[in-house]
Design an enzyme around this catalytic site. Structure first.
Site, PDB file in Angstrom:
ATOM      1  N   ASN A 106      90.982  96.675 -41.514  1.00  0.00           N
ATOM      2  CA  ASN A 106      90.866  95.444 -42.286  1.00  0.00           C
ATOM      3  C   ASN A 106      91.721  95.560 -43.547  1.00  0.00           C
ATOM      4  O   ASN A 106      92.287  96.622 -43.822  1.00  0.00           O
ATOM      5  CB  ASN A 106      89.401  95.129 -42.611  1.00  0.00           C
ATOM      6  CG  ASN A 106      88.757  96.229 -43.434  1.00  0.00           C
ATOM      7  OD1 ASN A 106      89.233  96.575 -44.505  1.00  0.00           O
ATOM      8  ND2 ASN A 106      87.662  96.793 -42.921  1.00  0.00           N
ATOM      9  N   HIS A 107      91.821  94.511 -44.293  1.00  0.00           N
ATOM     10  CA  HIS A 107      92.707  94.494 -45.455  1.00  0.00           C
ATOM     11  C   HIS A 107      92.377  95.589 -46.464  1.00  0.00           C
ATOM     12  O   HIS A 107      93.275  96.225 -46.997  1.00  0.00           O
ATOM     13  CB  HIS A 107      92.694  93.111 -46.119  1.00  0.00           C
ATOM     14  CG  HIS A 107      91.353  92.677 -46.604  1.00  0.00           C
ATOM     15  ND1 HIS A 107      90.320  92.368 -45.754  1.00  0.00           N
ATOM     16  CD2 HIS A 107      90.879  92.521 -47.851  1.00  0.00           C
ATOM     17  CE1 HIS A 107      89.260  92.034 -46.467  1.00  0.00           C
ATOM     18  NE2 HIS A 107      89.567  92.111 -47.736  1.00  0.00           N
ATOM     19  N   GLN A 108      91.099  95.837 -46.702  1.00  0.00           N
ATOM     20  CA  GLN A 108      90.696  96.861 -47.664  1.00  0.00           C
ATOM     21  C   GLN A 108      91.074  98.256 -47.191  1.00  0.00           C
ATOM     22  O   GLN A 108      91.655  99.040 -47.928  1.00  0.00           O
ATOM     23  CB  GLN A 108      89.182  96.801 -47.891  1.00  0.00           C
ATOM     24  CG  GLN A 108      88.679  95.522 -48.476  1.00  0.00           C
ATOM     25  CD  GLN A 108      88.888  95.453 -49.964  1.00  0.00           C
ATOM     26  OE1 GLN A 108      89.894  94.943 -50.422  1.00  0.00           O
ATOM     27  NE2 GLN A 108      87.954  95.949 -50.719  1.00  0.00           N
ATOM     28  N   SER A 109      90.700  98.563 -45.949  1.00  0.00           N
ATOM     29  CA  SER A 109      90.952  99.914 -45.443  1.00  0.00           C
ATOM     30  C   SER A 109      92.452 100.172 -45.286  1.00  0.00           C
ATOM     31  O   SER A 109      92.923 101.281 -45.546  1.00  0.00           O
ATOM     32  CB  SER A 109      90.217 100.155 -44.127  1.00  0.00           C
ATOM     33  OG  SER A 109      90.681  99.275 -43.121  1.00  0.00           O
ATOM     34  N   VAL A 163      95.065  99.040 -47.074  1.00  0.00           N
ATOM     35  CA  VAL A 163      95.733  99.391 -48.329  1.00  0.00           C
ATOM     36  C   VAL A 163      95.189 100.689 -48.912  1.00  0.00           C
ATOM     37  O   VAL A 163      95.937 101.461 -49.516  1.00  0.00           O
ATOM     38  CB  VAL A 163      95.713  98.248 -49.369  1.00  0.00           C
ATOM     39  CG1 VAL A 163      96.499  97.057 -48.878  1.00  0.00           C
ATOM     40  CG2 VAL A 163      94.319  97.853 -49.753  1.00  0.00           C
TER      41      VAL A 163
END
Length: 188
Positions: free
Chosen positions: A76-79, A81
């Protein structure tokens, strides 16, 4: 043998939907000449229409499209980056620049840009008319003001179907210049 010393890190390349994304394997191959780290590629749905994710996967360590819900917990976007030292966007379309400048997250790549805690490096690719447009210039200025790096495109000939010939157009830098920018930003 590479003319530059080897360097490493964890690189995430965001690929937006533009015909220029078809050249992404060339840029990753050039990077591999001196880059010893990992390369993940986050492709938008439109990008995968220009070049299949399976083709990009021949050059990258990992390709993420966000299409498979089974991968959402891990990719997902958090993981994404958090797992990388640098996010570069190549090609960065006018649409993606507008979304990033306004804080929109229309897709997984847009959300990753918003989640990035370090400056993002954008390599814009679009027509000369679009690059000169005042709205695009405002978006570029906003991204720079927000601390991101927007690399001014080089000018190069490209075939224009409508014109029936070659036109000078903004283009990504030559692959060695791309590698130099990545090296510079990973060493910070």
């Amino acid at each position: 043998m590479s003319e530059h010393p080897a360097f490493g890190g964890r690189l995430l390349i965001g690929a937006a939907g533009s015909a220029a994304v078809a050249l992404l394997p060339v840029f990753v191959s050039a990077l591999r000449g001196s880059f010893t780290g990992t390369v993940s590629v986050l492709m938008t749905r439109t990008a995968t229409r220009f070049v299949p994710a399976s083709t990009v996967a021949l050059f990258a360590d990992r390709v993420v499209t966000g299409d498979d819900p089974a991968t959402w917990a891990r990719a997902n976007h958090q993981s994404l980056v958090a797992e990388h030292d640098l996010l570069v966007v190549l090609p960065a379309t006018a649409n993606l620049l507008a979304a990033a400048a306004s804080g929109a997250a229309p897709n997984l790549l847009g959300a990753a840009i918003l989640a990035a805690t370090r400056p993002v490096v954008f390599f814009p690719v679009m027509s000369a008319e679009m690059w000169a447009n005042r709205a695009v210039r405002r978006n570029v200025a906003q991204l720079r003001e927000d601390g991101h790096l927007v690399v001014d495109p080089a000018t190069a000939p490209r075939y224009d179907v409508a014109a029936g010939g070659f036109v000078e157009s903004p283009a990504p830098p030559a692959p060695p210049a791309f590698v130099d920018v990545v090296r510079d930003h990973l060493s910070r």
